[in-house]
Design a protein around this motif. Structure first.
Motif, PDB file in Angstrom:
ATOM      1  N   THR A 152      -4.152 -11.011  -0.338  1.00  0.00           N
ATOM      2  CA  THR A 152      -3.474 -10.880  -1.625  1.00  0.00           C
ATOM      3  C   THR A 152      -3.591  -9.450  -2.135  1.00  0.00           C
ATOM      4  O   THR A 152      -4.602  -8.779  -1.916  1.00  0.00           O
ATOM      5  CB  THR A 152      -4.076 -11.832  -2.677  1.00  0.00           C
ATOM      6  N   ILE A 153      -2.558  -9.009  -2.834  1.00  0.00           N
ATOM      7  CA  ILE A 153      -2.539  -7.660  -3.401  1.00  0.00           C
ATOM      8  C   ILE A 153      -3.697  -7.485  -4.377  1.00  0.00           C
ATOM      9  O   ILE A 153      -4.327  -6.419  -4.428  1.00  0.00           O
ATOM     10  CB  ILE A 153      -1.200  -7.384  -4.113  1.00  0.00           C
ATOM     11  N   GLU A 154      -4.006  -8.528  -5.127  1.00  0.00           N
ATOM     12  CA  GLU A 154      -5.052  -8.441  -6.137  1.00  0.00           C
ATOM     13  C   GLU A 154      -6.437  -8.205  -5.526  1.00  0.00           C
ATOM     14  O   GLU A 154      -7.348  -7.734  -6.219  1.00  0.00           O
ATOM     15  CB  GLU A 154      -5.061  -9.721  -6.977  1.00  0.00           C
ATOM     16  N   ASP A 155      -6.600  -8.527  -4.253  1.00  0.00           N
ATOM     17  CA  ASP A 155      -7.879  -8.306  -3.572  1.00  0.00           C
ATOM     18  C   ASP A 155      -7.846  -7.074  -2.675  1.00  0.00           C
ATOM     19  O   ASP A 155      -8.833  -6.792  -1.975  1.00  0.00           O
ATOM     20  CB  ASP A 155      -8.224  -9.522  -2.709  1.00  0.00           C
ATOM     21  N   ALA A 156      -6.735  -6.334  -2.688  1.00  0.00           N
ATOM     22  CA  ALA A 156      -6.533  -5.264  -1.715  1.00  0.00           C
ATOM     23  C   ALA A 156      -7.024  -3.909  -2.205  1.00  0.00           C
ATOM     24  O   ALA A 156      -6.963  -3.590  -3.399  1.00  0.00           O
ATOM     25  CB  ALA A 156      -5.051  -5.161  -1.357  1.00  0.00           C
ATOM     26  N   SER A 157      -7.487  -3.110  -1.248  1.00  0.00           N
ATOM     27  CA  SER A 157      -7.847  -1.716  -1.488  1.00  0.00           C
ATOM     28  C   SER A 157      -6.730  -0.839  -0.944  1.00  0.00           C
ATOM     29  O   SER A 157      -6.313  -0.987   0.209  1.00  0.00           O
ATOM     30  CB  SER A 157      -9.169  -1.392  -0.791  1.00  0.00           C
ATOM     31  N   LEU A 158      -6.236   0.088  -1.764  1.00  0.00           N
ATOM     32  CA  LEU A 158      -5.111   0.949  -1.410  1.00  0.00           C
ATOM     33  C   LEU A 158      -5.568   2.403  -1.365  1.00  0.00           C
ATOM     34  O   LEU A 158      -6.276   2.856  -2.265  1.00  0.00           O
ATOM     35  CB  LEU A 158      -3.979   0.765  -2.413  1.00  0.00           C
ATOM     36  N   SER A 159      -5.154   3.123  -0.337  1.00  0.00           N
ATOM     37  CA  SER A 159      -5.482   4.547  -0.227  1.00  0.00           C
ATOM     38  C   SER A 159      -4.198   5.365  -0.087  1.00  0.00           C
ATOM     39  O   SER A 159      -3.226   4.918   0.521  1.00  0.00           O
ATOM     40  CB  SER A 159      -6.386   4.797   0.979  1.00  0.00           C
ATOM     41  N   TYR A 160      -4.222   6.569  -0.634  1.00  0.00           N
ATOM     42  CA  TYR A 160      -3.039   7.428  -0.624  1.00  0.00           C
ATOM     43  C   TYR A 160      -3.474   8.882  -0.565  1.00  0.00           C
ATOM     44  O   TYR A 160      -4.665   9.192  -0.682  1.00  0.00           O
ATOM     45  CB  TYR A 160      -2.175   7.170  -1.864  1.00  0.00           C
ATOM     46  N   SER A 161      -2.508   9.779  -0.382  1.00  0.00           N
ATOM     47  CA  SER A 161      -2.813  11.202  -0.364  1.00  0.00           C
ATOM     48  C   SER A 161      -2.470  11.874  -1.687  1.00  0.00           C
ATOM     49  O   SER A 161      -3.196  12.720  -2.178  1.00  0.00           O
ATOM     50  CB  SER A 161      -2.044  11.898   0.765  1.00  0.00           C
ATOM     51  N   SER A 162      -1.333  11.498  -2.257  1.00  0.00           N
ATOM     52  CA  SER A 162      -0.883  12.112  -3.492  1.00  0.00           C
ATOM     53  C   SER A 162       0.114  11.194  -4.176  1.00  0.00           C
ATOM     54  O   SER A 162       0.822  10.422  -3.514  1.00  0.00           O
ATOM     55  CB  SER A 162      -0.221  13.467  -3.216  1.00  0.00           C
ATOM     56  N   ILE A 163       0.175  11.268  -5.486  1.00  0.00           N
ATOM     57  CA  ILE A 163       1.167  10.499  -6.237  1.00  0.00           C
ATOM     58  C   ILE A 163       2.505  11.232  -6.260  1.00  0.00           C
ATOM     59  O   ILE A 163       3.561  10.625  -6.410  1.00  0.00           O
ATOM     60  CB  ILE A 163       0.661  10.225  -7.663  1.00  0.00           C
ATOM     61  N   LYS A 164       2.459  12.554  -6.065  1.00  0.00           N
ATOM     62  CA  LYS A 164       3.702  13.325  -6.036  1.00  0.00           C
ATOM     63  C   LYS A 164       4.587  12.844  -4.884  1.00  0.00           C
ATOM     64  O   LYS A 164       4.113  12.514  -3.813  1.00  0.00           O
ATOM     65  CB  LYS A 164       3.401  14.806  -5.844  1.00  0.00           C
ATOM     66  N   VAL A 202      -9.947  -0.385   4.338  1.00  0.00           N
ATOM     67  CA  VAL A 202      -8.842  -0.282   3.388  1.00  0.00           C
ATOM     68  C   VAL A 202      -7.741  -1.216   3.889  1.00  0.00           C
ATOM     69  O   VAL A 202      -7.619  -1.452   5.095  1.00  0.00           O
ATOM     70  CB  VAL A 202      -8.346   1.180   3.283  1.00  0.00           C
ATOM     71  N   ASP A 203      -6.936  -1.740   2.975  1.00  0.00           N
ATOM     72  CA  ASP A 203      -5.931  -2.735   3.351  1.00  0.00           C
ATOM     73  C   ASP A 203      -4.503  -2.200   3.345  1.00  0.00           C
ATOM     74  O   ASP A 203      -3.634  -2.718   4.042  1.00  0.00           O
ATOM     75  CB  ASP A 203      -6.023  -3.930   2.397  1.00  0.00           C
ATOM     76  N   ILE A 204      -4.253  -1.141   2.544  1.00  0.00           N
ATOM     77  CA  ILE A 204      -2.911  -0.571   2.406  1.00  0.00           C
ATOM     78  C   ILE A 204      -3.025   0.948   2.344  1.00  0.00           C
ATOM     79  O   ILE A 204      -3.900   1.481   1.658  1.00  0.00           O
ATOM     80  CB  ILE A 204      -2.212  -1.050   1.104  1.00  0.00           C
ATOM     81  N   ALA A 205      -2.143   1.647   3.056  1.00  0.00           N
ATOM     82  CA  ALA A 205      -2.034   3.104   2.939  1.00  0.00           C
ATOM     83  C   ALA A 205      -0.556   3.464   2.972  1.00  0.00           C
ATOM     84  O   ALA A 205       0.216   2.855   3.720  1.00  0.00           O
ATOM     85  CB  ALA A 205      -2.773   3.802   4.074  1.00  0.00           C
ATOM     86  N   ALA A 206      -0.161   4.443   2.178  1.00  0.00           N
ATOM     87  CA  ALA A 206       1.251   4.827   2.137  1.00  0.00           C
ATOM     88  C   ALA A 206       1.400   6.259   1.656  1.00  0.00           C
ATOM     89  O   ALA A 206       0.572   6.761   0.887  1.00  0.00           O
ATOM     90  CB  ALA A 206       2.042   3.892   1.212  1.00  0.00           C
TER      91      ALA A 206
END
Length: 259
Positions: A152-164, A202-206
């Motif tokens: 579930t998204i509510e239990d997920a950890s998300l990683s990213y490089s930048s919001i830009k 981590v569960d999601i990266a984008a």
């Protein structure tokens, strides 16, 4: 598909050579840094690493093509090595140890070998098609990578490089909403986000803007670890202009939220 053991071993040799060069120049007082036309940084270490790999492959695989971030494409054929000499150059030039050399082999449009080597943090990850994903010091000292089973998204950890970049993509609201709904968000950044997905940490990266050399090695490691890798619009693999990697269970839901 045939075994790619020899190609994987060669990729590790390339990574060993790259590690020697990058670590020798990391935090060097005479490191030369320039700005490319796309306003990203390039150091003399980036160029040296790519040159070394081109020379090695010209001897070991003279019939293979080479696609590098710094000097473009040489050769032609079904087999092509796709390389980012230093992923995370901005970190590299500032002395932040989170950067890596990305090495992959593609046959036609299929990535069959991938190696990610991050010597400053003492980590390496690799995969070959059908043989799983691994991490460790060497081929003989390793452990398997496996994605998480978070569903579930509510239990997920998300990683990213930048919001830009999400606003430029027209998905700023969707991205902000996804971040708000996730259990945890952290900007681990660049290659590391995707390797953490492969490890199940981590569960999601984008990321909203990437090139083939940024993604090819990452994609096979995530997929061989049991995850999914696509563009933000759902195109499978590393051929799109951006990336979404998940543990697989969350992939369709994240695609819907970013649509």
């Amino acid at each position: 598909m045939p075994s790619h053991t020899d190609d994987l071993r060669l990729a590790h040799i390339l990574a060993d050579d790259a590690d020697s060069t990058t670590m020798d120049r990391f935090k060097a007082l005479d490191l030369h840094v320039a700005t490319k036309p796309d306003m990203t940084h390039v150091s003399d270490a980036d160029q040296r690493v790519e040159d070394v790999m081109r020379k090695t492959l010209s001897r070991a695989r003279p019939r293979d093509a080479f696609v590098g971030e710094e000097a473009g494409t040489t050769g032609w054929g079904a087999r092509r090595w796709v390389v980012d000499p230093i992923d995370g150059t901005a970190n590299y030039v500032r002395g932040v140890p989170v950067w890596a050399t990305l090495i992959s082999l593609m046959i036609e449009d299929q990535v069959v070998v991938g190696v990610v080597s991050a010597p400053a943090i003492g980590r390496r990850w690799w995969a070959s098609y059908g043989d799983g994903a691994w991490t460790g010091r060497s081929l003989h000292s390793s452990q398997p990578c496996r994605v998480s089973d978070v569903s579930t998204i509510e239990d997920a950890s998300l990683s990213y490089s930048s919001i830009k970049g999400w606003d430029k993509l027209g998905k700023a609201d969707q991205w902000t909403g996804l971040m708000d709904d996730c259990w945890r968000t952290r900007a681990y950044g660049d290659f590391w986000s995707y390797m953490l997905v492969a490890e199940g940490a981590v569960d999601i990266a984008a990321e909203p803007e990437l090139n083939l050399w940024d993604m090819a090695a990452l994609s096979i490691i995530v997929e061989e670890a049991g995850g999914k890798f696509s563009s933000v619009d759902g195109e499978p693999g590393p051929g799109g202009p951006n990336a979404l990697a998940t543990n697989g269970r969350l992939h369709d839901e994240v695609l819907k939220r970013l649509a």
